[in-house]
Design a protein around this motif. Structure first.
Motif: not given
Length: 120
Positions: A51-54, A68-72, A78-79
């Motif tokens: 998630p840190a790469d999202s 930068e980062g996940p929405r949550s 989600l993996g």
């Protein structure tokens, strides 16, 4: 009918596993994937990056915002997923129960409805 099997991951739990345990989990996924390829039910599957790469994209009032980062910020993210083509809901549940991660977390099953199917 096509189903998306969503597999959550918990980074904190994953960090507690030894390399041998991680390798074993990967081997189990490879074996499971081979079994649903052999049955003709596999359509696609993937492991998602951490998630840190999202990046999260939002459009509000005509302005695009990229975060930068996940929405949550939930610990469980989600993996990965399997996209399967099964005869019915019962078979999809049976296949989901064979996903190695079902023993450690959960596997969410969602029926897919195509956009073009909704347009008719």
């Amino acid at each position: 009918m096509r189903y998306l099997l969503l597999i959550p991951t918990d980074a904190a739990h994953w960090a507690t596993l030894t390399q041998a345990q991680r390798d074993q989990r990967l081997t189990e996924h490879v074996d499971f994937t081979r079994s649903i390829i052999a049955s003709g039910e596999h359509v696609d599957s993937a492991v998602l990056s951490v998630p840190a790469d999202s990046r999260t994209v939002r459009v509000r009032d005509g302005r695009t915002e990229i975060i930068e980062g996940p929405r949550s910020t939930d610990e469980e993210q989600l993996g990965g997923y399997y996209l399967v083509d099964c005869a019915d809901d019962e078979r999809a549940a049976e296949v989901a129960s064979q996903v190695p991660d079902a023993r450690f977390t959960s596997v969410e099953i969602r029926r897919l409805k195509t956009i073009t199917g909704l347009m008719t």
